[in-house]
Design an enzyme around this catalytic site. Structure first.
Site, PDB file in Angstrom:
ATOM      1  N   ALA A  83      35.213  47.860  34.185  1.00 24.08           N
ATOM      2  CA  ALA A  83      36.754  46.739  34.581  1.00 24.08           C
ATOM      3  C   ALA A  83      35.903  45.528  33.876  1.00 24.08           C
ATOM      4  O   ALA A  83      35.015  45.103  34.415  1.00 24.08           O
ATOM      5  CB  ALA A  83      36.926  47.712  35.787  1.00 24.08           C
ATOM      6  N   THR A 134      37.174  50.912  44.359  1.00 23.83           N
ATOM      7  CA  THR A 134      36.062  49.970  44.649  1.00 23.83           C
ATOM      8  C   THR A 134      37.202  50.351  46.616  1.00 23.83           C
ATOM      9  O   THR A 134      37.968  50.790  46.200  1.00 23.83           O
ATOM     10  CB  THR A 134      36.684  48.374  44.422  1.00 23.83           C
ATOM     11  OG1 THR A 134      35.671  47.685  45.646  1.00 23.83           O
ATOM     12  CG2 THR A 134      37.885  48.092  43.958  1.00 23.83           C
ATOM     13  N   ASP A 135      36.603  50.142  47.648  1.00 25.03           N
ATOM     14  CA  ASP A 135      37.324  49.983  48.281  1.00 25.03           C
ATOM     15  C   ASP A 135      37.867  48.997  49.255  1.00 25.03           C
ATOM     16  O   ASP A 135      38.601  48.686  49.784  1.00 25.03           O
ATOM     17  CB  ASP A 135      35.854  49.584  49.828  1.00 25.03           C
ATOM     18  CG  ASP A 135      35.431  48.842  49.679  1.00 25.03           C
ATOM     19  OD1 ASP A 135      34.745  48.685  48.800  1.00 25.03           O
ATOM     20  OD2 ASP A 135      33.835  48.694  50.765  1.00 25.03           O
ATOM     21  N   GLU A 136      37.950  47.342  48.098  1.00 27.16           N
ATOM     22  CA  GLU A 136      38.239  46.880  47.816  1.00 27.16           C
ATOM     23  C   GLU A 136      40.392  47.056  48.148  1.00 27.16           C
ATOM     24  O   GLU A 136      41.141  46.311  48.613  1.00 27.16           O
ATOM     25  CB  GLU A 136      37.937  45.816  47.793  1.00 27.16           C
ATOM     26  CG  GLU A 136      36.915  45.221  48.133  1.00 27.16           C
ATOM     27  CD  GLU A 136      36.438  44.298  46.314  1.00 27.16           C
ATOM     28  OE1 GLU A 136      36.587  43.034  46.780  1.00 27.16           O
ATOM     29  OE2 GLU A 136      35.323  43.751  46.671  1.00 27.16           O
ATOM     30  N   TYR A 159      42.111  40.323  41.780  1.00 21.25           N
ATOM     31  CA  TYR A 159      40.865  41.788  41.190  1.00 21.25           C
ATOM     32  C   TYR A 159      41.140  43.409  42.229  1.00 21.25           C
ATOM     33  O   TYR A 159      41.367  44.324  41.521  1.00 21.25           O
ATOM     34  CB  TYR A 159      39.361  41.780  41.990  1.00 21.25           C
ATOM     35  CG  TYR A 159      38.088  42.929  41.456  1.00 21.25           C
ATOM     36  CD1 TYR A 159      37.811  43.177  40.930  1.00 21.25           C
ATOM     37  CD2 TYR A 159      37.707  42.925  43.053  1.00 21.25           C
ATOM     38  CE1 TYR A 159      37.604  44.418  40.570  1.00 21.25           C
ATOM     39  CE2 TYR A 159      36.908  44.804  43.381  1.00 21.25           C
ATOM     40  CZ  TYR A 159      36.627  44.918  42.072  1.00 21.25           C
ATOM     41  OH  TYR A 159      35.746  45.899  41.687  1.00 21.25           O
ATOM     42  N   LYS A 163      42.394  46.432  40.829  1.00 23.65           N
ATOM     43  CA  LYS A 163      42.281  47.838  40.442  1.00 23.65           C
ATOM     44  C   LYS A 163      43.080  49.063  41.535  1.00 23.65           C
ATOM     45  O   LYS A 163      43.241  50.212  41.071  1.00 23.65           O
ATOM     46  CB  LYS A 163      40.474  47.996  41.504  1.00 23.65           C
ATOM     47  CG  LYS A 163      39.687  46.861  40.911  1.00 23.65           C
ATOM     48  CD  LYS A 163      38.753  48.112  39.268  1.00 23.65           C
ATOM     49  CE  LYS A 163      38.305  49.336  39.947  1.00 23.65           C
ATOM     50  NZ  LYS A 163      37.709  50.042  38.527  1.00 23.65           N
ATOM     51  N   ASP A 290      36.230  27.965  51.851  1.00 20.55           N
ATOM     52  CA  ASP A 290      36.121  29.387  52.134  1.00 20.55           C
ATOM     53  C   ASP A 290      37.152  30.026  51.177  1.00 20.55           C
ATOM     54  O   ASP A 290      37.805  29.721  49.912  1.00 20.55           O
ATOM     55  CB  ASP A 290      37.285  30.342  53.502  1.00 20.55           C
ATOM     56  CG  ASP A 290      37.176  31.459  53.648  1.00 20.55           C
ATOM     57  OD1 ASP A 290      35.749  32.280  52.557  1.00 20.55           O
ATOM     58  OD2 ASP A 290      37.192  31.908  54.791  1.00 20.55           O
TER      59      ASP A 290
END
Ligand code: NAD
Ligand code: TYD
Length: 356
Positions: A83, A134-136, A159, A163, A290
């Site tokens: 990935a 992923t937990d994202e 991203y 996913k 940020d």
């Protein structure tokens, strides 16, 4: 002897998984990797030279190449990690993320399905397509609560949305075609051989070079850190014993703000490699603009994999981060090759050989 495909095996987590599988199983591993900037065969160490490790320099988006690999090696299953993996890069250029994470996973699913549908029992029932995610994909948490297998998807970055798309494709291939799939959603990993674009290795290498330590926003975003070898053990367990069609959340219950992580790194470096000028590393901390759409907090409830498969992490954050700092201090050669780009010589040599 089992044959297992590992995609992305030259990356951070894939190389940890292959090192584990070569050391602790008798499987033959076919490592399928395009060797993007994040792929580094030096990360495999001795496992890369083992007779049971076969490397294929291929792109998962290349259907013909994937079909040829399935026909040649007839695998018992596939653990799919290849990935594009860095959120900041996905913000600056989402195209590669859609291509590899979405189109690549689709291509691999179709190649796997075509091969799997030719299998007879018991191989057909035993085949596994394990998708590493992923937990994202679950979005961002407020101050309380945890993600688990029932959490609704709410991805927010290019991203995480790529996913999430791939997770949905994998579930659809299981539901529609019966392909025996597994999905794992893991929290932030750290440990040896991580490419120095991610928070922890970036901070260690910047600190050692006396460069600023760029902390996004106020540094109060929270990640749930897991030592990479604990993730690799969880992946093996799910691949071997997970229920086809199931999802497992993996995490270390190690929630830290980014500032806590950076302060810990500075403290460990002060102890293990004091600065020549006698000053403290924390003086290098610099608050910068940020990240756009920066997710505030991730945290995983890993109760299911603990209850059903008996997995627990072996490293606490304190033990894992101390090991990680020590590894970066002891592995100057790997770091120098990454920083100079010398780790990419393998590609140059092999491409020129192929073309000549
Ligand atoms: P990484 O960026 O270190 O490695 C990715 C690997 O995939 C590289 O070796 C790269 O060359 C290869 N690759 C990229 N595009 C390819 C393509 N088209 N064809 C073949 N190979 C290709 O990533 P990582 O941190 O090791 O993550 C591995 C997997 O785990 C990813 O799927 C990621 O989403 C997931 N994950 C990562 C984390 C984390 O904290 N790093 C946490 C949870 C899940
Ligand atoms: P990162 O390692 O990129 O992982 P992810 O975005 O997938 O969680 O970043 C971890 C956290 O650290 C995230 O909140 C962003 C922050 N961060 C910084 O503050 N400075 C940096 O230079 C980087 C790379 C990340």
């Amino acid at each position: 002897m089992k044959t297992v495909f590992v995609t992305g095996g030259a990356g951070f987590i894939g190389s940890a998984l292959i090192r584990l599988l070569i050391a602790e199983s008798d499987w033959r591993i076919v490592n399928i990797d395009k060797l993007t900037y994040a792929g580094n065969l030096e990360s495999l160490g001795g496992a890369g030279r083992d007779a049971r490790h076969v490397f294929s320099h291929s792109d998962i988006c290349d259907r013909q190449a994937m079909d040829a690999l399935f026909a040649q090696y007839r695998p018992d299953g596939i653990i799919h990690l290849a990935a594009e993996s860095h959120v900041d890069r996905s913000i600056h250029g989402p195209g590669d993320f859609i291509q590899t994470n979405v189109v690549g996973t689709y291509t691999l699913l179709e190649a796997a399905r075509a091969y799997w549908s030719t299998l007879a029992e018991p191989e057909r029932g035993a085949f596994r397509f394990h998708h590493v995610s992923t937990d994202e994909v679950f979005g961002s948490l407020g101050p309380t609560g945890l993600f688990d297998e029932t959490t609704a998807y709410d991805p927010r970055s290019p991203y995480s949305s790529s996913k999430a798309s791939s997770d949905h494709l994998v579930r659809a291939w299981q539901h529609t075609y019966g392909l025996p799939t597994l999905i794992t959603n893991c929290s932030n990993n750290y440990g040896p051989y991580q490419f120095p674009e991610k928070l922890i290795p970036l901070m260690i290498l910047n600190a050692l070079a006396g460069k600023p330590l760029p902390i996004y926003g106020k540094g109060d975003n929270i990640r749930d850190w897991l030592y990479v070898d604990d993730h690799a053990r969880a992946l093996r367990l799910v691949f071997e014993r997970g229920q086809p069609g199931a999802t497992y959340c993996i995490g270390g219950r190690n929630e830290k703000t980014n500032l806590q992580v950076v302060d810990t790194l500075c403290r460990l470096l002060d102890q293990q490699r004091p600065r020549a000028n006698g000053r403290r590393y924390e003086e290098l901390k610099t608050f910068v603009a940020d990240r756009p759409g920066h997710d505030q907090r991730y945290a995983i409830d890993a109760g299911k994999i603990q209850r059903e498969l008996g997995w627990t992490p072996t490293e606490s954050f304190e033990s894992g981060i101390a090991k990680t700092v020590a590894w970066y201090l002891d592995n100057g050669e790997w770091i120098a090759h990454v920083q100079s780009g010398a780790y990419r010589q393998w590609i140059d040599q092999n491409y020129s050989q192929r073309q000549s």
